[in-house]
Design a protein around this motif. Sequence first.
Motif, short mmCIF file in Angstrom:
data_model
loop_
_atom_site.label_atom_id
_atom_site.label_comp_id
_atom_site.label_asym_id
_atom_site.label_seq_id
_atom_site.Cartn_x
_atom_site.Cartn_y
_atom_site.Cartn_z
N THR A 1 26.04 62.72 12.04
CA THR A 1 26.31 62.20 13.38
C THR A 1 27.55 61.32 13.32
O THR A 1 27.92 60.80 12.28
CB THR A 1 25.14 61.36 13.90
N ALA A 2 28.17 61.17 14.46
CA ALA A 2 29.32 60.27 14.57
C ALA A 2 28.81 58.89 14.99
O ALA A 2 27.90 58.77 15.80
CB ALA A 2 30.31 60.79 15.60
N SER A 3 29.44 57.88 14.43
CA SER A 3 29.04 56.52 14.80
C SER A 3 29.65 56.16 16.15
O SER A 3 30.56 56.82 16.65
CB SER A 3 29.50 55.53 13.74
N THR A 4 29.15 55.10 16.72
CA THR A 4 29.67 54.64 18.01
C THR A 4 31.14 54.25 17.88
O THR A 4 31.94 54.53 18.77
CB THR A 4 28.85 53.43 18.49
N LEU A 5 31.51 53.65 16.77
CA LEU A 5 32.90 53.26 16.56
C LEU A 5 33.81 54.48 16.47
O LEU A 5 34.90 54.49 17.04
CB LEU A 5 33.02 52.41 15.29
N GLU A 6 33.36 55.54 15.78
CA GLU A 6 34.16 56.76 15.71
C GLU A 6 34.36 57.38 17.08
O GLU A 6 35.46 57.81 17.43
CB GLU A 6 33.49 57.77 14.78
N LEU A 7 33.32 57.41 17.87
CA LEU A 7 33.43 57.96 19.21
C LEU A 7 34.33 57.10 20.10
O LEU A 7 35.10 57.61 20.92
CB LEU A 7 32.04 58.10 19.84
N PHE A 8 34.27 55.79 19.91
CA PHE A 8 35.11 54.90 20.68
C PHE A 8 36.58 55.09 20.32
O PHE A 8 37.45 55.12 21.20
CB PHE A 8 34.68 53.45 20.46
N PHE A 9 36.89 55.23 19.03
CA PHE A 9 38.26 55.50 18.62
C PHE A 9 38.74 56.82 19.19
O PHE A 9 39.89 56.94 19.62
CB PHE A 9 38.38 55.50 17.09
N ASP A 10 37.87 57.84 19.20
CA ASP A 10 38.25 59.12 19.80
C ASP A 10 38.60 58.94 21.27
O ASP A 10 39.57 59.51 21.77
CB ASP A 10 37.12 60.13 19.65
N LEU A 11 37.81 58.14 21.98
CA LEU A 11 38.07 57.90 23.40
C LEU A 11 39.41 57.19 23.59
O LEU A 11 40.20 57.54 24.48
CB LEU A 11 36.94 57.06 24.00
N VAL A 12 39.71 56.19 22.77
CA VAL A 12 40.96 55.44 22.90
C VAL A 12 42.16 56.34 22.61
O VAL A 12 43.16 56.32 23.34
CB VAL A 12 40.95 54.20 21.99
N PHE A 13 42.09 57.16 21.56
CA PHE A 13 43.20 58.04 21.25
C PHE A 13 43.35 59.13 22.31
O PHE A 13 44.48 59.53 22.62
CB PHE A 13 43.04 58.65 19.86
N ALA A 14 42.26 59.62 22.86
CA ALA A 14 42.36 60.58 23.96
C ALA A 14 42.99 59.93 25.18
O ALA A 14 43.78 60.58 25.89
CB ALA A 14 40.97 61.13 24.29
N ALA A 15 42.67 58.68 25.44
CA ALA A 15 43.29 57.98 26.57
C ALA A 15 44.79 57.80 26.35
O ALA A 15 45.57 57.91 27.29
CB ALA A 15 42.62 56.62 26.77
#
Length: 142
Positions: free
Chosen positions: A23-37
């Motif tokens: 599974t992906a951690s919350t921090l990994e998903l948050f970084f993905d969101l920031v880079f996508a933004a």
Amino acid sequence: MTPTSRFRLVPMRPRDPAEPARTASTLELFFDLVFAAAGAFSVGIEVEIDVLTGDSELHAPWSSFAFSIPLAVFLLGVWAVAIRCNAERTVRTVLPLARLLVPIDPLLPVPFGLIAVVLMLTVAVLVWRQPVDRPMHRPVNA
């Protein structure tokens, strides 16, 4: 040990779908969101340029949301990851306030007007107020 064997490149293999705890951690998903933004922001700028030159079928208020919403998400990410823990109260207040003001820009008749002023003031506050030295770990029994 030869220099070539020390830096031997190993090809990456795909992860096994049956791997336990895959599974992906919350921090990994948050970084993905920031880079996508950050990527969506550049696309939003292109959309706004197309609207201003008349090459798009989008209308002005909706096209401005294409760059203001990703910019607000990016500001949230920078604040949460890099600034929140190392800043004093003024900076911890200014960045979330900027994040809330940026999406209001499409409602104004001047494109980029509010965003330019808000980002200019945000950078001025970041330069004016120095980071706070805080210990990385607090003592448990203090």
